[in-house]
Design an enzyme around this catalytic site. Structure first.
Site, PDB file in Angstrom:
ATOM      1  CG  ASP A  65      -1.829   1.172   1.318  1.00 59.58           C
ATOM      2  OD1 ASP A  65      -1.680   2.085   0.480  1.00 59.58           O
ATOM      3  OD2 ASP A  65      -2.691   1.190   2.217  1.00 59.58           O
ATOM      4  CB  VAL A  66       2.052   3.510  -2.726  1.00 54.99           C
ATOM      5  CG1 VAL A  66       2.846   2.511  -3.548  1.00 54.99           C
ATOM      6  CG2 VAL A  66       0.709   3.809  -3.367  1.00 54.99           C
ATOM      7  CG  ASN A  92       0.300   4.973 -12.767  1.00 58.13           C
ATOM      8  OD1 ASN A  92      -0.322   5.669 -13.553  1.00 58.13           O
ATOM      9  ND2 ASN A  92      -0.072   3.732 -12.449  1.00 58.13           N
ATOM     10  CE1 TYR A 157      -8.020  10.665  -9.385  1.00 60.53           C
ATOM     11  CE2 TYR A 157      -8.639  12.495 -10.809  1.00 60.53           C
ATOM     12  CZ  TYR A 157      -7.974  11.291 -10.620  1.00 60.53           C
ATOM     13  OH  TYR A 157      -7.268  10.724 -11.655  1.00 60.53           O
ATOM     14  CB  ILE A 190      -6.836   7.507 -19.951  1.00 63.37           C
ATOM     15  CG1 ILE A 190      -6.129   8.881 -19.984  1.00 63.37           C
ATOM     16  CG2 ILE A 190      -5.978   6.426 -20.624  1.00 63.37           C
ATOM     17  CD1 ILE A 190      -5.880   9.481 -21.334  1.00 63.37           C
TER      18      ILE A 190
HETATM   19  P1  NAP Z   1      -6.468   1.925 -12.642  1.00 69.86           P
HETATM   20  O1  NAP Z   1      -6.592   1.182 -13.921  1.00 69.86           O
HETATM   21  O2  NAP Z   1      -7.616   1.966 -11.697  1.00 69.86           O
HETATM   22  O3  NAP Z   1      -5.163   1.391 -11.886  1.00 69.86           O
HETATM   23  C1  NAP Z   1      -4.814   1.906 -10.625  1.00 69.86           C
HETATM   24  C2  NAP Z   1      -3.506   1.309 -10.193  1.00 69.86           C
HETATM   25  O4  NAP Z   1      -3.156   1.856  -8.908  1.00 69.86           O
HETATM   26  C3  NAP Z   1      -3.566  -0.193 -10.026  1.00 69.86           C
HETATM   27  O5  NAP Z   1      -2.342  -0.740 -10.445  1.00 69.86           O
HETATM   28  C4  NAP Z   1      -3.728  -0.365  -8.520  1.00 69.86           C
HETATM   29  O6  NAP Z   1      -3.229  -1.582  -8.026  1.00 69.86           O
HETATM   30  C5  NAP Z   1      -2.873   0.787  -8.028  1.00 69.86           C
HETATM   31  N1  NAP Z   1      -3.207   1.165  -6.645  1.00 69.86           N
HETATM   32  C6  NAP Z   1      -4.375   1.655  -6.179  1.00 69.86           C
HETATM   33  N2  NAP Z   1      -4.291   1.884  -4.845  1.00 69.86           N
HETATM   34  C7  NAP Z   1      -3.047   1.509  -4.471  1.00 69.86           C
HETATM   35  C8  NAP Z   1      -2.354   1.494  -3.234  1.00 69.86           C
HETATM   36  N3  NAP Z   1      -2.918   1.920  -2.098  1.00 69.86           N
HETATM   37  N4  NAP Z   1      -1.086   1.030  -3.210  1.00 69.86           N
HETATM   38  C9  NAP Z   1      -0.498   0.590  -4.342  1.00 69.86           C
HETATM   39  N5  NAP Z   1      -1.087   0.600  -5.554  1.00 69.86           N
HETATM   40  C10 NAP Z   1      -2.352   1.046  -5.611  1.00 69.86           C
HETATM   41  O7  NAP Z   1      -6.102   3.454 -12.888  1.00 69.86           O
HETATM   42  P2  NAP Z   1      -5.520   4.222 -14.162  1.00 69.86           P
HETATM   43  O8  NAP Z   1      -6.660   4.806 -14.885  1.00 69.86           O
HETATM   44  O9  NAP Z   1      -4.515   3.410 -14.873  1.00 69.86           O
HETATM   45  O10 NAP Z   1      -4.813   5.439 -13.399  1.00 69.86           O
HETATM   46  C11 NAP Z   1      -3.418   5.527 -13.188  1.00 69.86           C
HETATM   47  C12 NAP Z   1      -3.121   6.929 -12.708  1.00 69.86           C
HETATM   48  O11 NAP Z   1      -3.534   7.868 -13.700  1.00 69.86           O
HETATM   49  C13 NAP Z   1      -3.851   7.323 -11.428  1.00 69.86           C
HETATM   50  O12 NAP Z   1      -3.027   8.107 -10.619  1.00 69.86           O
HETATM   51  C14 NAP Z   1      -5.025   8.136 -11.939  1.00 69.86           C
HETATM   52  O13 NAP Z   1      -5.496   9.031 -10.971  1.00 69.86           O
HETATM   53  C15 NAP Z   1      -4.385   8.829 -13.123  1.00 69.86           C
HETATM   54  N6  NAP Z   1      -5.337   9.309 -14.118  1.00 69.86           N
HETATM   55  C16 NAP Z   1      -6.163   8.450 -14.777  1.00 69.86           C
HETATM   56  C17 NAP Z   1      -7.051   8.960 -15.709  1.00 69.86           C
HETATM   57  C18 NAP Z   1      -8.000   8.095 -16.494  1.00 69.86           C
HETATM   58  O14 NAP Z   1      -8.841   8.645 -17.219  1.00 69.86           O
HETATM   59  N7  NAP Z   1      -7.915   6.783 -16.387  1.00 69.86           N
HETATM   60  C19 NAP Z   1      -7.070  10.329 -15.974  1.00 69.86           C
HETATM   61  C20 NAP Z   1      -6.203  11.169 -15.286  1.00 69.86           C
HETATM   62  C21 NAP Z   1      -5.333  10.647 -14.364  1.00 69.86           C
HETATM   63  P3  NAP Z   1      -4.129  -2.937  -7.960  1.00 69.86           P
HETATM   64  O15 NAP Z   1      -4.238  -3.472  -9.363  1.00 69.86           O
HETATM   65  O16 NAP Z   1      -3.377  -3.847  -7.088  1.00 69.86           O
HETATM   66  O17 NAP Z   1      -5.452  -2.531  -7.420  1.00 69.86           O
END
Ligand code: NAP
Length: 249
Positions: A65-66, A92, A157, A190
């Site tokens: 848990d980061v 990330n 957020y 995304i």
């Molecule tokens: P995602 O598919 O939901 O993946 C989230 C990742 O974060 C997963 O690998 C998850 O691990 C990990 N995670 C969550 N809580 C954690 C914790 N407490 N400790 C360690 N790892 C943890 O999200 P994503 O869309 O790829 O997003 C990646 C980043 O981009 C995030 O920071 C998000 O806010 C940002 N972002 C996303 C979007 C979008 O539209 N998708 C837009 C802007 C910014 P597990 O697999 O083990 O759960």
């Protein structure tokens, strides 16, 4: 560490979505890759490890848990000891706990600030001494367009992601003289698990705001993250690069 050795890259939230795409981007240069994830069901993390194995990379995955500093310190010490250092850190990992502000609970606020912002403090502190000693390093923090323009239902957020931008600029100023680059990437809308859960109406409202008229792919974000860690971006630090199909200009 000699320059010709593969770079050691740590990606938080590397099990899925954007983090996985970033890991695969680094596979091109045969980097040593460590992904951090949290879900006790290791399926997604194992799938990323298998995808990397197909690219000839023997990646390691760590469940941590980061948002927990002690746990982060322990894992990063292990990685530094095993590989002699860390060259690249991609902060990330992220979550959402959306609610209208009037109804937002303290738990929803704290969870998002802890995972999205405190984790960036934790992981950056865990690598910064090593990078300063080596007089080089790249840190890329994943922010969001929402940190710039705000969003209904995402006060927690947006605050966390705006915090990431301020953090990036401050740390970039502090460590530039040691050859360390600290930048942020702010994705727009995304295609990942995070956005898959959004109701159709919300998706349509987002799409209407995007000049390109479509969502971005994790790979389109990953390419920019990778470039920020390359020689081509040698004169960049403290920047927030927006990858959003024109949603915010
Ligand atoms: P995602 O598919 O939901 O993946 C989230 C990742 O974060 C997963 O690998 C998850 O691990 C990990 N995670 C969550 N809580 C954690 C914790 N407490 N400790 C360690 N790892 C943890 O999200 P994503 O869309 O790829 O997003 C990646 C980043 O981009 C995030 O920071 C998000 O806010 C940002 N972002 C996303 C979007 C979008 O539209 N998708 C837009 C802007 C910014 P597990 O697999 O083990 O759960």
């Amino acid at each position: 560490m000699k320059a010709e050795q593969p770079r050691v890259v740590v990606i938080t939230g590397g099990s899925r979505g954007i983090g996985r795409a970033v890991a695969l981007a680094f596979a091109k240069e045969k980097a040593v890759i460590a992904i951090l994830h949290y879900d006790p069901d290791e399926e997604a993390a194992q799938e990323t490890v298998s995808l990397l194995a197909r690219q000839g990379i023997e990646a390691e995955s760590h469940k941590v848990d980061v948002s927990q500093k002690k746990d982060v310190d322990r894992i990063f010490s292990q990685i530094i000891e095993r590989h002699g250092g860390i060259d690249v850190l991609i902060n990330n990992a992220g979550i959402t706990r959306d609610a209208f502000f009037m109804r937002m609970t303290e738990e929803q606020w704290d969870a998002v600030i802890q995972v999205n912002l405190k984790s960036v403090f934790n992981c950056t502190q865990a690598v910064i001494r090593n990078m300063m000693k080596n007089r080089r390093g790249h840190i890329v923090n994943i922010s969001s367009v929402v940190g710039q323009i705000g969003n209904v239902g995402q006060a927690n957020y947006a605050a966390s992601k705006a915090g990431v931008m301020g953090f990036t600029k401050s740390v970039a100023r502090e460590v530039a003289s040691r050859g360390i680059h600290v930048n942020a990437v702010a994705p727009g809308f995304i295609e990942t698990d995070m956005t898959a859960v959004l109701p159709e109406k919300v998706r349509e409202a987002f799409l209407a705001q995007i000049p390109f008229g479509r969502m971005g792919t994790p790979e389109e974000v990953a390419e920019v993250v990778y470039w920020l860690c390359s020689e081509g971006a040698s004169y960049l630090t403290g920047q927030v690069i927006h990858v959003n199909g024109g949603m915010f200009m």
